[in-house]
Every structure is written in C-alpha cells, then in structure tokens.
Design a protein around this motif. Structure first.
Motif, PDB file in Angstrom:
ATOM      1  N   ALA A 140      11.779 -55.980 -19.767  1.00  0.00           N
ATOM      2  CA  ALA A 140      11.396 -54.869 -20.631  1.00  0.00           C
ATOM      3  C   ALA A 140       9.991 -55.026 -21.199  1.00  0.00           C
ATOM      4  O   ALA A 140       9.468 -54.093 -21.798  1.00  0.00           O
ATOM      5  CB  ALA A 140      12.401 -54.733 -21.780  1.00  0.00           C
ATOM      6  N   GLY A 141       9.364 -56.180 -21.021  1.00  0.00           N
ATOM      7  CA  GLY A 141       8.031 -56.406 -21.573  1.00  0.00           C
ATOM      8  C   GLY A 141       8.039 -56.575 -23.071  1.00  0.00           C
ATOM      9  O   GLY A 141       7.019 -56.361 -23.730  1.00  0.00           O
ATOM     10  N   ALA A 198       6.454 -60.090 -13.934  1.00  0.00           N
ATOM     11  CA  ALA A 198       5.741 -59.412 -15.025  1.00  0.00           C
ATOM     12  C   ALA A 198       4.323 -59.142 -14.541  1.00  0.00           C
ATOM     13  O   ALA A 198       3.725 -59.955 -13.833  1.00  0.00           O
ATOM     14  CB  ALA A 198       5.730 -60.244 -16.299  1.00  0.00           C
ATOM     15  N   THR A 207       5.629 -52.100 -17.983  1.00  0.00           N
ATOM     16  CA  THR A 207       7.085 -52.153 -18.050  1.00  0.00           C
ATOM     17  C   THR A 207       7.633 -51.183 -17.011  1.00  0.00           C
ATOM     18  O   THR A 207       6.889 -50.527 -16.276  1.00  0.00           O
ATOM     19  CB  THR A 207       7.591 -51.774 -19.451  1.00  0.00           C
ATOM     20  N   SER A 208       8.945 -51.060 -16.982  1.00  0.00           N
ATOM     21  CA  SER A 208       9.560 -50.139 -16.030  1.00  0.00           C
ATOM     22  C   SER A 208       9.275 -48.689 -16.379  1.00  0.00           C
ATOM     23  O   SER A 208       9.482 -47.796 -15.547  1.00  0.00           O
ATOM     24  CB  SER A 208      11.074 -50.377 -15.992  1.00  0.00           C
ATOM     25  N   SER A 210       6.198 -47.730 -17.645  1.00  0.00           N
ATOM     26  CA  SER A 210       4.747 -47.540 -17.705  1.00  0.00           C
ATOM     27  C   SER A 210       4.309 -46.488 -16.698  1.00  0.00           C
ATOM     28  O   SER A 210       4.903 -46.336 -15.629  1.00  0.00           O
ATOM     29  CB  SER A 210       4.017 -48.859 -17.424  1.00  0.00           C
ATOM     30  N   ALA A 278       4.222 -55.946 -24.328  1.00  0.00           N
ATOM     31  CA  ALA A 278       3.864 -54.534 -24.306  1.00  0.00           C
ATOM     32  C   ALA A 278       3.595 -54.052 -25.732  1.00  0.00           C
ATOM     33  O   ALA A 278       4.313 -54.424 -26.670  1.00  0.00           O
ATOM     34  CB  ALA A 278       4.990 -53.714 -23.672  1.00  0.00           C
ATOM     35  N   LEU A 281       7.514 -50.603 -27.235  1.00  0.00           N
ATOM     36  CA  LEU A 281       8.731 -50.789 -26.451  1.00  0.00           C
ATOM     37  C   LEU A 281       9.643 -49.604 -26.684  1.00  0.00           C
ATOM     38  O   LEU A 281       9.953 -49.253 -27.823  1.00  0.00           O
ATOM     39  CB  LEU A 281       9.439 -52.082 -26.852  1.00  0.00           C
TER      40      LEU A 281
END
Length: 309
Positions: A140-141, A198, A207-208, A210, A278, A281
């Motif tokens: 998830a960053g 990452a 992240t997924s 982004s 990140a 989030l």
C-alpha cells in the motif's frame, strides 16, 4: 486806351491715366465693403473701443487666472484626501497580512492533520500482525522501505525531432524525442510484472492507486509534476529484476525508443535503495487473506523509524 480783361482758358483738365479702368479703381479705393466696415465699427463700439491687442492680453490673463484657480483647488482636494487614501491603503495591507497569516496557519493545521491520519492508517495496517501487516503496508506504500533493487533512468533525447510518424504520432508532445506519460506507464508496469515490490519516480512513491498522466508537456504522478531525467527506483532482487525487465515486452519497448528516437535510458543493480512512504494513503476496502497470499520475494524491508543495521 481801354484795358481788356484777362482771357480765361476754356480747356478741360487733363484726363486721369486710369480713367478707362474705373471699375478697378473703385475696387482698389474701396477694398473693404461698407457693410464690413460698419460691422467692425459697431463691434468696437460695443466692446468699449478697446484695442484688439489689449483685449487679447486681457483674455490671456483671465485664462491664466482660471487655470491657476483649478490647479489650486485640485491641490487642496488632493491634500485633504491624501491622509484618507493612505489610511485605507494601510488598512488593506493589514487585512492582507492577517488573511495570509490565517491561511498559513490553516495550511499548517492541514499538514499536521494529514500526518496524523497517515500515521494512524499505517498503525492500522501494522496492527494486522506479523509479516502480513508489514506486507500490506509495503504494497500500500504506507511506510518507507529499503533494500536491494534497481535504478532506471529515463531521459529525453539530446536532439529532439519533430514530425516523423509511427506509434508516437498521436502524442500530445511536439517533439518525438521527449518522454511521454505512456512511456513511464509501460516502464512502471513492466517493473511490477518483473517482480518489483516497491517503486518510486523522482522520489514520488507509487501505490496501486497511483496515476501517471500528462498535462501539456509535463508528466504528473499523482498530480505532482515531474521533470526529466526520470529516476525510477525499484526494490526487489536487483540482478533478477533488471534482467527480467530488459527481456520483457516493456523493456524491449524502452529499447526501441532509445534506438528510434534517441531517448536515453540506463539501468543498474543497486545494493541498497530507499523509498519514502506515499505522501497520502487512500484505503478503500480491506479483506483478510490467506497466510500465503500475496507473498513477494521478500527483498524489501519496511522502515519502522527505529533505524536499521
């Protein structure tokens, strides 16, 4: 002898030389029509018979006096209104300074709250327990990560070219030698598929959720503009990751960009790369997974803030 009276001459006086030009003589002797002469005399009588030069001087003097009065009145009004204008200006400056300070305070508060929210989200992810919590935070960053990986640099061509054609003809960029947002999308997806755990571009953690987009000639990552060269850091098994990426379709696409348009690229293994968390989030859904679900290569390690050896 008688005296005789003197004899008188009966001859007529000699005629004028211009007697035959009586019309021209009359025009020359009476150049001004009598009506004009009477009108001029009447005007002189009405004006008191003042000479024309004196009247002109008096008119000029009256005009100068009127101009002086206007300037004096304007200066007096400006002198009276100057303190009012200066006071209003000072009040406006004070209001601007106050509003600026209030906006800065609100911005600081927003940043503080954003940090608190991010920390609580990371704590919630870590509370899942064990490796699964760290793995979820990594994907998830939510936390910074470090470990071995690769460094991929993508830069515009030295001599950009316009026109041409091919697959880049539909690009919004005017130069074919410039890196596009679609190029970076393919690079990032290729690294994910090659085993990266990452990824960050120019320090911007992905992240997924982004998004890599374009705004004019600029490339945006999560609405943050980036400037070339684009340095992509990926955590994973460095040698395996670089080899797999270069052999993949996305790696071959990047190589074709280098050959066809002069876009500069370089990839190298790194013993240690560090990626920040990140900046924001977004948690949408969360579902429990099996213990062996979503396991990666285990190359990345989450930074807990306590330091690593």
């Amino acid at each position: 002898m008688s005296q005789q009276p003197p004899i008188r001459s009966t001859a007529s006086p000699p005629a004028r030389p211009d007697a035959s030009m009586s019309l021209l003589t009359n025009v020359m002797d009476h150049s001004l029509d009598e009506g004009y002469a009477e009108a001029a005399a009447r005007r002189d009588a009405e004006e008191g018979g003042l000479p024309r030069t004196l009247r002109a001087k008096l008119g000029l003097a009256a005009g100068l006096v009127l101009a002086a009065m206007v300037v004096t009145v304007g200066a007096a009004q400006a002198r009276i209104s100057a303190p009012v204008v200066a006071k209003e200006r000072e009040e406006l400056i004070d209001r601007i300074n106050d509003e600026t300070s209030a906006a800065d305070a609100l911005e600081d508060t927003v940043e503080k709250l954003r940090g608190e929210v991010g920390e609580r989200q990371r704590a919630a992810l870590r509370s899942l327990g064990g490796d699964q919590g760290a793995r979820v935070a990594l994907v998830a960053g939510a936390t910074a990560v470090h470990g071995p990986g690769v460094k991929l640099v993508v830069d515009d061509a030295k001599d950009t070219q316009s026109g041409g054609g091919g697959p880049r003809e539909s690009s919004g960029f005017s130069d074919k030698g410039r890196v596009r947002d679609r190029d970076m999308q393919l690079v990032v997806n290729g690294l994910w598929e090659s085993g990266a755990e990452a990824i960050a571009i120019n320090g911007q953690r992905l992240t997924s959720l982004s998004a890599i987009r374009a705004a004019g000639d600029a490339i945006l990552v999560d609405n943050r503009p980036l400037v070339p060269p684009y340095t992509v850091l990926a955590v994973g098994d460095g040698k395996k990751l670089s080899t797999t990426f270069e052999k993949s379709a996305d790696g071959q696409y990047l190589h074709s960009l280098q050959e066809s348009f002069g876009i500069r690229t370089s990839i190298s293994d790194q013993e240690e790369v560090r990626l920040p968390a990140a900046p924001s989030l977004i948690v949408r859904t969360a579902e429990p997974q099996a213990a062996d679900a979503g396991k990666g290569n285990g190359q990345g390690t989450a930074d807990t803030g306590k330091g690593t050896s």
